[in-house]
Design a protein around this motif. Sequence first.
Motif, PDB file in Angstrom:
ATOM      1  N   ARG A   1       8.434   7.576  12.872  1.00  0.00           N
ATOM      2  CA  ARG A   1       6.840   7.416  12.171  1.00  0.00           C
ATOM      3  C   ARG A   1       7.124   7.262  10.429  1.00  0.00           C
ATOM      4  NH1 ARG A   1       5.468  11.845  15.446  1.00  0.00           N
ATOM      5  NH2 ARG A   1       6.086  13.200  14.067  1.00  0.00           N
ATOM      6  N   GLN A   2       8.323   7.641   9.881  1.00  0.00           N
ATOM      7  CA  GLN A   2       8.674   7.505   8.635  1.00  0.00           C
ATOM      8  C   GLN A   2       9.086   6.054   8.338  1.00  0.00           C
ATOM      9  OE1 GLN A   2       8.325   8.945   5.898  1.00  0.00           O
ATOM     10  NE2 GLN A   2       9.235   7.356   4.557  1.00  0.00           N
ATOM     11  N   LEU A   3       9.715   5.343   9.239  1.00  0.00           N
ATOM     12  CA  LEU A   3      10.073   3.704   9.266  1.00  0.00           C
ATOM     13  C   LEU A   3       8.786   2.980   9.361  1.00  0.00           C
ATOM     14  CD1 LEU A   3      13.295   3.615  11.553  1.00  0.00           C
ATOM     15  CD2 LEU A   3      13.081   3.386   8.894  1.00  0.00           C
ATOM     16  N   ILE A   4       7.762   3.418  10.295  1.00  0.00           N
ATOM     17  CA  ILE A   4       6.661   2.778  10.322  1.00  0.00           C
ATOM     18  C   ILE A   4       5.882   2.832   9.085  1.00  0.00           C
ATOM     19  CG2 ILE A   4       4.281   2.599  11.776  1.00  0.00           C
ATOM     20  CD1 ILE A   4       5.941   3.439  14.157  1.00  0.00           C
ATOM     21  N   ALA A   5       5.864   3.907   8.463  1.00  0.00           N
ATOM     22  CA  ALA A   5       5.188   4.116   7.214  1.00  0.00           C
ATOM     23  C   ALA A   5       5.541   3.248   5.982  1.00  0.00           C
ATOM     24  CB  ALA A   5       5.042   5.641   6.965  1.00  0.00           C
ATOM     25  N   GLU A   6       6.852   2.988   6.223  1.00  0.00           N
ATOM     26  CA  GLU A   6       7.430   2.268   5.031  1.00  0.00           C
ATOM     27  C   GLU A   6       7.056   0.734   5.412  1.00  0.00           C
ATOM     28  OE1 GLU A   6      11.709   2.692   4.833  1.00  0.00           O
ATOM     29  OE2 GLU A   6      11.451   4.810   4.586  1.00  0.00           O
ATOM     30  N   LEU A   7       6.917   0.271   6.698  1.00  0.00           N
ATOM     31  CA  LEU A   7       6.618  -1.094   7.079  1.00  0.00           C
ATOM     32  C   LEU A   7       5.151  -1.141   6.550  1.00  0.00           C
ATOM     33  CD1 LEU A   7       8.096  -1.716  10.498  1.00  0.00           C
ATOM     34  CD2 LEU A   7       8.368  -3.255   8.563  1.00  0.00           C
ATOM     35  N   ARG A   8       4.344  -0.254   6.816  1.00  0.00           N
ATOM     36  CA  ARG A   8       2.932  -0.363   6.381  1.00  0.00           C
ATOM     37  C   ARG A   8       3.051  -0.582   4.742  1.00  0.00           C
ATOM     38  NH1 ARG A   8       0.992   4.221  10.071  1.00  0.00           N
ATOM     39  NH2 ARG A   8       0.530   3.125  12.014  1.00  0.00           N
ATOM     40  N   GLU A   9       3.746   0.129   4.099  1.00  0.00           N
ATOM     41  CA  GLU A   9       3.647   0.213   2.701  1.00  0.00           C
ATOM     42  C   GLU A   9       4.076  -1.277   2.176  1.00  0.00           C
ATOM     43  OE1 GLU A   9       3.176   2.135  -0.049  1.00  0.00           O
ATOM     44  OE2 GLU A   9       2.074   3.266   1.318  1.00  0.00           O
ATOM     45  N   SER A  10       5.121  -1.841   2.941  1.00  0.00           N
ATOM     46  CA  SER A  10       5.507  -3.072   2.330  1.00  0.00           C
ATOM     47  C   SER A  10       4.587  -4.194   2.537  1.00  0.00           C
ATOM     48  CB  SER A  10       7.056  -3.254   3.398  1.00  0.00           C
ATOM     49  OG  SER A  10       6.558  -3.940   4.516  1.00  0.00           O
ATOM     50  N   GLY A  11       3.637  -3.984   3.220  1.00  0.00           N
ATOM     51  CA  GLY A  11       2.614  -5.196   3.389  1.00  0.00           C
ATOM     52  C   GLY A  11       1.272  -4.923   2.894  1.00  0.00           C
ATOM     53  N   ARG A  12       1.200  -3.619   1.674  1.00  0.00           N
ATOM     54  CA  ARG A  12       0.135  -3.373   1.171  1.00  0.00           C
ATOM     55  C   ARG A  12      -0.466  -4.455   0.056  1.00  0.00           C
ATOM     56  NH1 ARG A  12      -0.435   2.827  -0.707  1.00  0.00           N
ATOM     57  NH2 ARG A  12      -2.549   2.086  -0.660  1.00  0.00           N
ATOM     58  N   SER A  13      -1.626  -4.671   0.123  1.00  0.00           N
ATOM     59  CA  SER A  13      -2.136  -5.772  -1.065  1.00  0.00           C
ATOM     60  C   SER A  13      -2.474  -4.959  -2.331  1.00  0.00           C
ATOM     61  CB  SER A  13      -3.054  -6.518  -0.310  1.00  0.00           C
ATOM     62  OG  SER A  13      -4.500  -5.915  -0.419  1.00  0.00           O
ATOM     63  N   PRO A  14      -2.898  -5.782  -3.234  1.00  0.00           N
ATOM     64  CA  PRO A  14      -3.515  -5.143  -4.699  1.00  0.00           C
ATOM     65  C   PRO A  14      -4.668  -4.675  -4.028  1.00  0.00           C
ATOM     66  CG  PRO A  14      -2.612  -7.264  -5.032  1.00  0.00           C
ATOM     67  CD  PRO A  14      -2.440  -7.256  -3.552  1.00  0.00           C
ATOM     68  N   LEU A  15      -5.569  -5.060  -3.201  1.00  0.00           N
ATOM     69  CA  LEU A  15      -6.738  -4.354  -2.952  1.00  0.00           C
ATOM     70  C   LEU A  15      -6.620  -2.941  -2.153  1.00  0.00           C
ATOM     71  CD1 LEU A  15      -8.580  -7.523  -0.973  1.00  0.00           C
ATOM     72  CD2 LEU A  15      -9.273  -6.213  -3.476  1.00  0.00           C
ATOM     73  N   GLU A  16      -5.515  -2.904  -1.312  1.00  0.00           N
ATOM     74  CA  GLU A  16      -5.322  -1.599  -0.749  1.00  0.00           C
ATOM     75  C   GLU A  16      -4.613  -0.747  -1.833  1.00  0.00           C
ATOM     76  OE1 GLU A  16      -3.857  -2.455   3.630  1.00  0.00           O
ATOM     77  OE2 GLU A  16      -2.965  -3.786   2.201  1.00  0.00           O
ATOM     78  N   LEU A  17      -3.769  -1.019  -2.644  1.00  0.00           N
ATOM     79  CA  LEU A  17      -3.264  -0.330  -3.839  1.00  0.00           C
ATOM     80  C   LEU A  17      -4.182   0.186  -4.762  1.00  0.00           C
ATOM     81  CD1 LEU A  17       0.001  -2.364  -4.465  1.00  0.00           C
ATOM     82  CD2 LEU A  17      -0.047  -0.127  -3.216  1.00  0.00           C
ATOM     83  N   LYS A  18      -5.228  -0.624  -4.902  1.00  0.00           N
ATOM     84  CA  LYS A  18      -6.413  -0.218  -5.623  1.00  0.00           C
ATOM     85  C   LYS A  18      -7.122   1.327  -5.264  1.00  0.00           C
ATOM     86  CE  LYS A  18      -9.215  -0.639  -9.151  1.00  0.00           C
ATOM     87  NZ  LYS A  18      -8.784  -0.502 -10.627  1.00  0.00           N
ATOM     88  N   THR A  19      -7.195   1.382  -3.869  1.00  0.00           N
ATOM     89  CA  THR A  19      -7.903   2.699  -3.531  1.00  0.00           C
ATOM     90  C   THR A  19      -6.733   3.978  -3.780  1.00  0.00           C
ATOM     91  OG1 THR A  19      -6.446   2.433  -1.249  1.00  0.00           O
ATOM     92  CG2 THR A  19      -9.004   1.397  -1.611  1.00  0.00           C
ATOM     93  N   THR A  20      -5.564   3.879  -4.014  1.00  0.00           N
ATOM     94  CA  THR A  20      -4.668   4.933  -4.333  1.00  0.00           C
ATOM     95  C   THR A  20      -4.405   4.726  -5.741  1.00  0.00           C
ATOM     96  OG1 THR A  20      -2.937   3.667  -3.719  1.00  0.00           O
ATOM     97  CG2 THR A  20      -3.867   5.123  -2.106  1.00  0.00           C
TER      98      THR A  20
END
Length: 286
Positions: free
Chosen positions: A68-87
């Motif tokens: 689950r941690q590895l999958i979470a890292e994969l999701r983080e690696s694909g985050r765009s500025p639009l997604e990062l803006k929400t956090t």
Amino acid sequence: MTVRETIWRESANFTASGRKIGNAILADYPFGALRTIQELAERTGVSAPSITRFVSKIGFAGYQEFQRQLIAELRESGRSPLELKTTEKLHNGSAFLIDYASRAAQRLQEMGERIPQEQFDRILTLVADPNRHIFVVGGRASGNIALLLSTHLKQIRSEVHHLPNDVEDWPYFLLAMRRNDVFIMFDFRRYQRDLVSLAEVVANNRKLSIILITDKWMSPIARHCDHIIALPSEIETAWDTLVCATAFVEALIVKVSEADWPSTRKRLEAWDQLRMVRPTQPLMEK
């Protein structure tokens, strides 16, 4: 801390079977550990219980939590500025610049603490070796950092080649690569597929040393590389920072120039002489 960093941190304490598991995971990170525990056991030649003990040793309750941690890292690696803006963490608008500079300084401090001097020195030895040709490429944004490196290296030493953006020009540079040469690649999230494909071609066909400069989520290029520098890039805004990449490149430029200063000085003097040449006749006015 990513799983990769955790494995690196704990590697000195691993048993022989633990080292086998850790090496297998890092060799194809993170995909090597996204298979079933039975498949990973088959691949490494160790038992499933040994893998369970391994993930427990590096801080996970079980193999599922580890994945689950590895999958979470994969999701983080694909985050765009639009997604990062929400956090994004909001900061005092009246003092934003000084606050941003403070966060950038923290990232630089983190880089200095996390990148071992021995790793920096290994890369320095490769890049400063005059018998090795240097090839450099970067992505859409990181290409500016790659250009910073190649521009200065060209003043310091010969045989430095910057790959252009047009992939149709890449075969020319690939054909010029030799076994002992060095290929420096920059790739930060969201990673570029054309660079990943390029790394695979180089690794399989040219057999030279590949250095990857990336972020902590690790570009897929990593599976084809000999040396990996994973830099801090989060700065709590919608946009990741390249301040650490810039600082790392600048530090490398300084030390490459000092590796053989008499030769560097001679080249800089000749460079400046040629650069200062002016036309003997004035240019015609339009």
